[in-house]
Scaffold this motif. Structure first.
Motif, mmCIF file in Angstrom:
data_model
loop_
_atom_site.group_PDB
_atom_site.id
_atom_site.type_symbol
_atom_site.label_atom_id
_atom_site.label_comp_id
_atom_site.label_asym_id
_atom_site.label_seq_id
_atom_site.Cartn_x
_atom_site.Cartn_y
_atom_site.Cartn_z
ATOM 1 N N GLN A 46 0.845 -1.191 0.000
ATOM 2 C CA GLN A 46 0.000 0.000 0.000
ATOM 3 C C GLN A 46 0.879 1.240 0.000
ATOM 4 O OE1 GLN A 46 -2.825 0.155 3.249
ATOM 5 N NE2 GLN A 46 -4.374 1.081 1.938
ATOM 6 N N ILE A 47 0.552 2.174 -0.875
ATOM 7 C CA ILE A 47 1.318 3.413 -0.989
ATOM 8 C C ILE A 47 1.092 4.267 0.249
ATOM 9 C CG2 ILE A 47 1.654 5.497 -2.370
ATOM 10 C CD1 ILE A 47 0.630 3.876 -4.780
ATOM 11 N N GLU A 48 2.177 4.814 0.782
ATOM 12 C CA GLU A 48 2.109 5.505 2.069
ATOM 13 C C GLU A 48 2.082 7.026 1.971
ATOM 14 O OE1 GLU A 48 5.498 3.988 4.098
ATOM 15 O OE2 GLU A 48 4.596 2.043 4.513
ATOM 16 N N GLY A 49 2.349 7.579 0.789
ATOM 17 C CA GLY A 49 2.383 9.032 0.675
ATOM 18 C C GLY A 49 2.122 9.483 -0.745
ATOM 19 N N GLY A 50 2.097 10.791 -0.950
ATOM 20 C CA GLY A 50 1.891 11.350 -2.273
ATOM 21 C C GLY A 50 0.449 11.236 -2.743
ATOM 22 N N ALA A 51 0.253 11.498 -4.036
ATOM 23 C CA ALA A 51 -1.089 11.508 -4.606
ATOM 24 C C ALA A 51 -1.730 10.127 -4.648
ATOM 25 C CB ALA A 51 -1.047 12.097 -6.022
ATOM 26 N N GLY A 52 -0.915 9.090 -4.515
ATOM 27 C CA GLY A 52 -1.448 7.722 -4.544
ATOM 28 C C GLY A 52 -1.626 7.111 -3.172
ATOM 29 N N LYS A 53 -1.562 7.915 -2.130
ATOM 30 C CA LYS A 53 -1.613 7.390 -0.760
ATOM 31 C C LYS A 53 -2.822 6.473 -0.563
ATOM 32 C CE LYS A 53 -1.432 8.773 4.099
ATOM 33 N NZ LYS A 53 -1.371 9.905 5.047
ATOM 34 N N ASN A 54 -2.545 5.326 0.051
ATOM 35 C CA ASN A 54 -3.532 4.294 0.411
ATOM 36 C C ASN A 54 -3.947 3.394 -0.753
ATOM 37 O OD1 ASN A 54 -3.587 5.091 3.128
ATOM 38 N ND2 ASN A 54 -5.159 6.635 2.700
ATOM 39 N N LEU A 55 -3.492 3.682 -1.976
ATOM 40 C CA LEU A 55 -3.761 2.776 -3.075
ATOM 41 C C LEU A 55 -2.866 1.539 -2.959
ATOM 42 C CD1 LEU A 55 -3.958 5.334 -6.020
ATOM 43 C CD2 LEU A 55 -5.871 4.099 -5.008
ATOM 44 N N TRP A 56 -3.336 0.419 -3.515
ATOM 45 C CA TRP A 56 -2.570 -0.823 -3.512
ATOM 46 C C TRP A 56 -1.911 -1.032 -4.871
ATOM 47 C CZ3 TRP A 56 -1.608 -3.967 0.602
ATOM 48 C CH2 TRP A 56 -2.389 -3.780 1.745
ATOM 49 N N MET A 57 -0.659 -1.517 -4.827
ATOM 50 C CA MET A 57 0.038 -1.843 -6.060
ATOM 51 C C MET A 57 0.794 -3.157 -5.912
ATOM 52 S SD MET A 57 1.688 1.675 -7.597
ATOM 53 C CE MET A 57 2.128 0.813 -9.133
ATOM 54 N N GLN A 77 2.847 14.322 -10.139
ATOM 55 C CA GLN A 77 1.764 14.024 -9.194
ATOM 56 C C GLN A 77 0.938 15.269 -8.901
ATOM 57 O OE1 GLN A 77 2.393 11.441 -5.784
ATOM 58 N NE2 GLN A 77 4.497 11.025 -6.449
ATOM 59 N N ASN A 78 1.618 16.372 -8.639
ATOM 60 C CA ASN A 78 0.901 17.619 -8.332
ATOM 61 C C ASN A 78 0.072 18.091 -9.523
ATOM 62 O OD1 ASN A 78 1.961 17.742 -5.743
ATOM 63 N ND2 ASN A 78 3.704 19.003 -6.345
ATOM 64 N N PHE A 79 0.618 17.925 -10.734
ATOM 65 C CA PHE A 79 -0.109 18.339 -11.936
ATOM 66 C C PHE A 79 -1.381 17.523 -12.087
ATOM 67 C CE2 PHE A 79 -0.711 18.846 -16.587
ATOM 68 C CZ PHE A 79 -0.592 20.225 -16.673
ATOM 69 N N PHE A 80 -1.305 16.224 -11.781
ATOM 70 C CA PHE A 80 -2.492 15.383 -11.812
ATOM 71 C C PHE A 80 -3.548 15.892 -10.833
ATOM 72 C CE2 PHE A 80 -2.161 11.018 -13.850
ATOM 73 C CZ PHE A 80 -1.157 11.376 -14.733
ATOM 74 N N VAL A 81 -3.141 16.105 -9.607
ATOM 75 C CA VAL A 81 -4.082 16.504 -8.558
ATOM 76 C C VAL A 81 -4.722 17.850 -8.881
ATOM 77 C CG1 VAL A 81 -4.273 17.148 -6.127
ATOM 78 C CG2 VAL A 81 -2.933 15.143 -6.782
ATOM 79 N N GLN A 82 -3.941 18.762 -9.451
ATOM 80 C CA GLN A 82 -4.442 20.096 -9.750
ATOM 81 C C GLN A 82 -5.414 20.112 -10.932
ATOM 82 O OE1 GLN A 82 -0.857 22.342 -10.362
ATOM 83 N NE2 GLN A 82 -0.223 22.175 -8.207
ATOM 84 N N TYR A 99 1.069 3.241 -12.013
ATOM 85 C CA TYR A 99 1.055 4.172 -10.879
ATOM 86 C C TYR A 99 0.206 5.407 -11.177
ATOM 87 C CZ TYR A 99 2.927 7.297 -7.247
ATOM 88 O OH TYR A 99 3.066 8.168 -6.201
ATOM 89 N N PHE A 100 0.477 6.063 -12.306
ATOM 90 C CA PHE A 100 -0.273 7.277 -12.617
ATOM 91 C C PHE A 100 -1.677 6.969 -13.121
ATOM 92 C CE2 PHE A 100 3.990 9.210 -12.549
ATOM 93 C CZ PHE A 100 3.717 10.277 -11.698
ATOM 94 N N SER A 101 -1.865 5.805 -13.713
ATOM 95 C CA SER A 101 -3.229 5.402 -14.081
ATOM 96 C C SER A 101 -4.099 5.251 -12.842
ATOM 97 C CB SER A 101 -3.202 4.084 -14.863
ATOM 98 O OG SER A 101 -2.707 4.258 -16.168
ATOM 99 N N LEU A 102 -3.523 4.689 -11.781
ATOM 100 C CA LEU A 102 -4.264 4.536 -10.523
ATOM 101 C C LEU A 102 -4.631 5.893 -9.930
ATOM 102 C CD1 LEU A 102 -2.240 1.668 -8.821
ATOM 103 C CD2 LEU A 102 -4.640 1.542 -9.519
ATOM 104 N N ILE A 103 -3.673 6.806 -9.907
ATOM 105 C CA ILE A 103 -3.950 8.147 -9.381
ATOM 106 C C ILE A 103 -5.052 8.807 -10.210
ATOM 107 C CG2 ILE A 103 -2.991 10.456 -9.061
ATOM 108 C CD1 ILE A 103 -0.299 9.101 -8.430
#
Length: 266
Positions: A46-57, A77-82, A99-103
């Motif tokens: 499970q991702i622990e930080g960033g825009a993907g936090k709590n997602l599973w990979m 990551q920031n560009f995605f979130v914004q 990774y970025f598809s999940l975000i």
């Protein structure tokens, strides 16, 4: 127990790799790893930080440290979130393990869509697995390279010693026996004839970025998606900037390896 050990390994992969080369200690570290960890090297974390936090990979322990900590490509990551909002359509060109598809899938929600383009079957399968584990049913994995024309291209996988995930393979003009294989290729203007046009494109295609957008004329003219693209050479950066500016895009550096492009008007 194994998942807990795998998380420790993923967090400290570089340190453990150095320890494995130390005389006397090294063989013990390697033997313990073989005993306690899956032989194929892929574990669910499970991702622990960033825009993907709590997602599973499903991650490779040799390459998963950055994913687990959520520190990879923070500008992207920031560009995605914004930029990503519920209901948007995202094209992920060169999805790798997703990774970025999940975000993107989380940002756009069930009312949005994500199309993940990945030519390597093993990585495409991992994108599907990752989406399923996180309950995302609005992602379509397109097992193809994005290219300037639809058909087949010769694709060279990266060496496992350089890239354990073999995520840095690329389209090549020379076919070497045992080192390249033909894969499906799709031009974006052809793909969009039977799919929803994108609001947002992320591109990381290992040097083929100019060719990926060469046949995206209708998309760039009519749909004006926001774009974030990794640049693999100064020449590619120069040519792609010229092409995008021709379609009315404003382009800036996101970081030393990425540009982002937004339509001046839409």
């Amino acid at each position: 127990m194994r998942n807990w050990i795998a998380r420790i390994v993923a967090r400290n992969s570089e340190r453990l790799a150095a320890m494995s080369r130390v005389p006397v200690l090294g063989p013990c570290v390697r033997a313990l790893g073989r005993l306690m960890l899956p032989s194929r090297g892929l574990v669910w974390l499970q991702i622990e930080g960033g825009a993907g936090k709590n997602l599973w990979m499903e991650l490779n322990l040799r390459t998963g440290q950055g994913y687990v900590r959520g520190i990879g490509e923070p500008g992207v990551q920031n560009f995605f979130v914004q930029h990503l909002k519920p209901g948007m359509v995202v094209y992920d060109l060169g999805a790798n393990c997703g990774y970025f598809s999940l975000i993107a899938a989380r940002c756009v929600g069930a009312q949005g869509r994500v199309f993940s383009f990945e030519p390597k079957p093993a990585l495409a399968a991992r994108v599907r697995n990752n989406m399923q584990r996180n309950g995302f049913q609005h992602c379509t994995v397109v097992e193809a390279a994005v290219w300037r024309e639809t058909g087949t291209v010769s694709f060279a996988s990266s060496d496992k010693s350089d890239s354990p995930d073999q995520g840095t393979g690329q389209v090549t003009s020379s076919a070497e026996a045992g080192k390249t294989k033909n894969v499906r290729a799709i031009a974006l203007d052809d793909f969009v004839k039977n799919a929803i046009a994108p609001d947002f494109i992320k591109c990381d295609v290992e040097g083929a970025e100019v060719d990926a957008f060469r046949r995206a004329v209708q998309i760039l003219m009519a749909d004006k998606p926001a774009i974030v693209c990794e640049i693999h050479s100064a020449e590619n950066g120069r040519v792609l900037r010229q092409e995008l500016a021709r379609f009315g895009y404003s382009i800036r550096n996101l970081d030393e390896n990425h540009i982002c492009a937004e339509p001046a008007s839409k």
